[in-house]
Design an enzyme around this catalytic site. Structure first.
Site, PDB file in Angstrom:
ATOM      1  N   ASP A   1      56.923  33.451  56.916  1.00  0.00           N
ATOM      2  CA  ASP A   1      57.372  32.700  58.087  1.00  0.00           C
ATOM      3  C   ASP A   1      57.584  33.685  59.227  1.00  0.00           C
ATOM      4  O   ASP A   1      57.919  34.848  58.997  1.00  0.00           O
ATOM      5  CB  ASP A   1      58.596  31.815  57.828  1.00  0.00           C
ATOM      6  CG  ASP A   1      59.788  32.517  57.205  1.00  0.00           C
ATOM      7  OD1 ASP A   1      59.818  33.764  57.170  1.00  0.00           O
ATOM      8  OD2 ASP A   1      60.716  31.818  56.769  1.00  0.00           O
TER       9      ASP A   1
ATOM     10  N   HIS B   1      58.696  37.737  55.797  1.00  0.00           N
ATOM     11  CA  HIS B   1      59.657  37.066  56.688  1.00  0.00           C
ATOM     12  C   HIS B   1      59.747  37.883  57.981  1.00  0.00           C
ATOM     13  O   HIS B   1      60.342  38.956  57.998  1.00  0.00           O
ATOM     14  CB  HIS B   1      61.038  36.979  56.035  1.00  0.00           C
ATOM     15  CG  HIS B   1      61.070  36.093  54.834  1.00  0.00           C
ATOM     16  ND1 HIS B   1      60.844  34.737  54.919  1.00  0.00           N
ATOM     17  CD2 HIS B   1      61.288  36.359  53.527  1.00  0.00           C
ATOM     18  CE1 HIS B   1      60.933  34.205  53.713  1.00  0.00           C
ATOM     19  NE2 HIS B   1      61.194  35.167  52.848  1.00  0.00           N
TER      20      HIS B   1
ATOM     21  N   GLU C   1      56.030  34.455  51.004  1.00  0.00           N
ATOM     22  CA  GLU C   1      57.085  33.652  51.650  1.00  0.00           C
ATOM     23  C   GLU C   1      56.945  33.720  53.166  1.00  0.00           C
ATOM     24  O   GLU C   1      57.929  33.836  53.904  1.00  0.00           O
ATOM     25  CB  GLU C   1      58.476  34.159  51.238  1.00  0.00           C
ATOM     26  CG  GLU C   1      58.696  34.188  49.741  1.00  0.00           C
ATOM     27  CD  GLU C   1      60.086  34.660  49.331  1.00  0.00           C
ATOM     28  OE1 GLU C   1      60.994  34.696  50.186  1.00  0.00           O
ATOM     29  OE2 GLU C   1      60.261  34.992  48.149  1.00  0.00           O
TER      30      GLU C   1
ATOM     31  N   GLU D   1      63.227  41.338  44.535  1.00  0.00           N
ATOM     32  CA  GLU D   1      64.130  42.058  45.439  1.00  0.00           C
ATOM     33  C   GLU D   1      65.035  43.057  44.718  1.00  0.00           C
ATOM     34  O   GLU D   1      66.249  43.057  44.902  1.00  0.00           O
ATOM     35  CB  GLU D   1      64.961  41.055  46.245  1.00  0.00           C
ATOM     36  CG  GLU D   1      64.098  40.117  47.069  1.00  0.00           C
ATOM     37  CD  GLU D   1      64.870  39.000  47.772  1.00  0.00           C
ATOM     38  OE1 GLU D   1      66.108  38.987  47.708  1.00  0.00           O
ATOM     39  OE2 GLU D   1      64.214  38.143  48.383  1.00  0.00           O
TER      40      GLU D   1
ATOM     41  N   ASN E   1      58.156  40.909  43.496  1.00  0.00           N
ATOM     42  CA  ASN E   1      58.195  40.275  44.826  1.00  0.00           C
ATOM     43  C   ASN E   1      59.345  40.852  45.647  1.00  0.00           C
ATOM     44  O   ASN E   1      60.459  41.000  45.146  1.00  0.00           O
ATOM     45  CB  ASN E   1      58.415  38.766  44.617  1.00  0.00           C
ATOM     46  CG  ASN E   1      58.290  37.941  45.888  1.00  0.00           C
ATOM     47  OD1 ASN E   1      57.293  38.048  46.599  1.00  0.00           O
ATOM     48  ND2 ASN E   1      59.288  37.114  46.165  1.00  0.00           N
TER      49      ASN E   1
HETATM   50  O1  9MR Z   1      64.650  29.396  51.256  1.00  0.00           O
HETATM   51  C1  9MR Z   1      65.668  29.655  50.325  1.00  0.00           C
HETATM   52  C2  9MR Z   1      66.961  29.007  50.786  1.00  0.00           C
HETATM   53  O2  9MR Z   1      66.842  27.578  50.730  1.00  0.00           O
HETATM   54  C3  9MR Z   1      68.104  29.458  49.923  1.00  0.00           C
HETATM   55  O3  9MR Z   1      69.317  28.961  50.459  1.00  0.00           O
HETATM   56  C4  9MR Z   1      68.120  30.960  49.861  1.00  0.00           C
HETATM   57  C5  9MR Z   1      69.241  31.436  48.974  1.00  0.00           C
HETATM   58  O4  9MR Z   1      69.176  32.781  48.695  1.00  0.00           O
HETATM   59  O5  9MR Z   1      66.889  31.436  49.349  1.00  0.00           O
HETATM   60  C6  9MR Z   1      65.832  31.140  50.201  1.00  0.00           C
HETATM   61  O6  9MR Z   1      64.632  31.705  49.722  1.00  0.00           O
HETATM   62  C7  9MR Z   1      64.626  33.120  49.578  1.00  0.00           C
HETATM   63  C8  9MR Z   1      63.694  33.437  48.449  1.00  0.00           C
HETATM   64  O7  9MR Z   1      64.080  32.753  47.295  1.00  0.00           O
HETATM   65  C9  9MR Z   1      63.645  34.936  48.192  1.00  0.00           C
HETATM   66  N1  9MR Z   1      63.332  35.674  49.374  1.00  0.00           N
HETATM   67  C10 9MR Z   1      64.112  35.338  50.553  1.00  0.00           C
HETATM   68  C11 9MR Z   1      64.076  33.843  50.807  1.00  0.00           C
HETATM   69  C12 9MR Z   1      64.780  33.498  52.095  1.00  0.00           C
HETATM   70  O8  9MR Z   1      66.133  33.773  52.012  1.00  0.00           O
END
Ligand code: 9MR
Length: 449
Positions: free
Chosen positions: A271, A240, A269, A161, A204
């Site tokens: 969903d 997402h 990722e 990101e 990513n």
């Molecule tokens: O799913 C993850 C969540 O449990 C955490 O609180 C969050 C914190 O930033 O990160 C989420 O996963 C992220 C991933 O690592 C990177 N892309 C976005 C995802 C969803 O926020």
């Protein structure tokens, strides 16, 4: 028009618990045939099918059995992030990440490493460093974390990101960007290649799924890296999606243009918020887009069950909070070319029987058999359970047993629990004296009427 009818009926075919090692599945009117899982169906297409995994849920039986049965790749959801692995400078903590990696590897799954250099979940000490120190700390972090898992990671999200949302195509502000400039990404990839030459190195990001200013900026970076020999093997598209950010119509084309640069692409990722047919169709779109691109090597959904999703209220995943398959599950399985195990709506009653040991002590154990109806409701079921001699069954519950084979073969019929809706389950159990034998019983075919 989406192929709604086809997909719905296909989705219904997957309303079955997939066959596990000790499962026997038959249909009264057809030969026995094990149902596919997401992982096995994806493997049939030369892809992996993965999920984000949280170490904190690995003590939950439903979570683990669904994970083990369905998925062939695991991404630690939070456990490998910088705040988890190096909370203070030079102090590395791998306990939770090791739990996920060890579990995944014990099941023969691939592991995606997530993530090394990211502006989020970054401990505050990193932001406090000056440029020279920050460079050293970044490279040391990559070397230490990748070194710890060297040879065990299929793909690493080296940088996550790093680009801004919106139309600017600019890099996102972060300690790395602000102090080291654009070159931090290249440096991170070069360090990563040396740290674990066997791992595929990915960039990513999210909101890069379609062709837009942000994905154009990532595209330009990857093209530049490839032209200059900066090591990069793959690009992750997080996927997402929700009503504000639906699956873009040019998703496949976007994946393809990256693949054409000479990198693999992965959906990392996935969903999709929603429910029912609409959600199922969107999932099918994503799977179809990946399958249409040769270099799309796998799909990871961002969690096993809706109840633990980071967007749990949007019910964005393939299994509900009770680990029941949603229509989206059937749509994914079908898009992967999988066989849900039954013919929907053909009036054929069917069931599966799955065994688990629920308690164990030195002289005995408790076993449980879960009966799950296929795509039609059933009025009764029967299955056999064969115990290894000289084991003896001391008690049974939720089933009416009759005995055969010198007392070792139990035919189980319902006691009160014969009627099941399509896809619904019931269980019966037994207490067994081992008498020196620890062998698991063999569960025979489940027959429904
Ligand atoms: O799913 C993850 C969540 O449990 C955490 O609180 C969050 C914190 O930033 O990160 C989420 O996963 C992220 C991933 O690592 C990177 N892309 C976005 C995802 C969803 O926020």
């Amino acid at each position: 028009m989406r192929m709604t009818l086809l997909r719905l009926s296909r989705a219904a075919t997957a309303g079955l618990v997939a066959a596990a090692a000790l499962t026997a599945a038959t249909h009264s009117a057809e030969a026995a045939r094990a149902a596919d899982t997401l992982g096995s169906a994806a493997a049939g297409q030369g892809r992996y099918f993965g999920t984000a995994v949280a170490a904190s849920h690995l003590d939950e039986a439903g979570y683990v059995s669904t994970l083990n049965r369905e998925f062939t790749s695991a991404t630690p959801e939070n456990e490998m992030k910088w705040d988890a692995t190096e909370p203070s400078r030079g102090n590395f903590t791998f306990g939770a990440a090791d739990q996920v990696v060890d579990h995944a590897r014990s099941q023969g799954m691939d592991v995606r490493g997530h993530t090394l250099v990211w502006h989020s979940q970054l401990p505050s000490w990193v932001g406090g460093l000056g440029a020279a120190d920050l460079r050293t700390a970044m490279n040391n972090h990559i070397n230490s974390v990748m070194g710890h898992y060297k040879g065990q990671i299929h793909s690493w999200d080296v940088v996550n990101e790093a680009f801004q949302d919106g139309g600017s195509g600019a890099r996102r502000s972060s300690p790395f960007q602000d102090k080291l400039g654009n070159g931090f990404i290249e440096e991170a990839f070069r360090t990563a290649r040396a740290a674990d030459p066997a791992a595929k190195l990915c960039y990513n990001d999210y909101n890069t799924d379609g062709v837009n200013a942000k994905s154009n900026a990532v595209y330009d970076m990857v093209k530049d890296f490839k032209s200059r020999g900066v090591p990069i093997d793959c690009v992750g598209f997080q996927g997402h999606f929700n009503s504000n950010s639906p699956v873009p119509a040019d998703f496949r084309a976007n994946l393809q243009r990256f693949a054409d640069l000479g990198v693999d692409v992965q959906i990392t990722e996935l969903d999709i918020e929603g429910s029912g047919t609409a959600q199922a169709n969107s999932y099918a779109d994503v799977v179809e887009a990946c399958l249409a691109v040769d270099r799309c090597t796998g799909i990871t959904v961002w969690g096993v069950t809706d109840k633990y999703s980071w967007r749990s209220s949007g019910t964005p995943l393939l299994f509900d909070g009770d680990y029941q398959e949603k229509p989206a599950y059937g749509a994914v399985l079908s898009a992967l070319g999988g066989d849900g195990g039954g013919d929907p709506g053909n009036g054929t009653a069917s069931c599966t029987a799955t065994y688990t040991r629920t308690a164990d002590w030195s002289s005995g154990y408790n076993g449980q058999v879960t009966i799950t109806a296929g795509s039609e409701p059933i009025g009764s079921w029967t299955t056999t359970v064969t115990f290894a001699s000289p084991q003896r069954v001391q008690a049974t519950w939720n089933a009416t047993p009759t005995w055969d084979g010198g007392g070792n073969v139990m035919t189980a019929r319902p006691s009160w629990n014969g009627t099941l809706a399509a896809g619904a389950s019931t269980s019966f159990g037994f207490t067994v004296s081992k008498n020196g034998s620890d062998t698991a019983p063999a569960v025979g075919a489940c027959t429904a009427s």
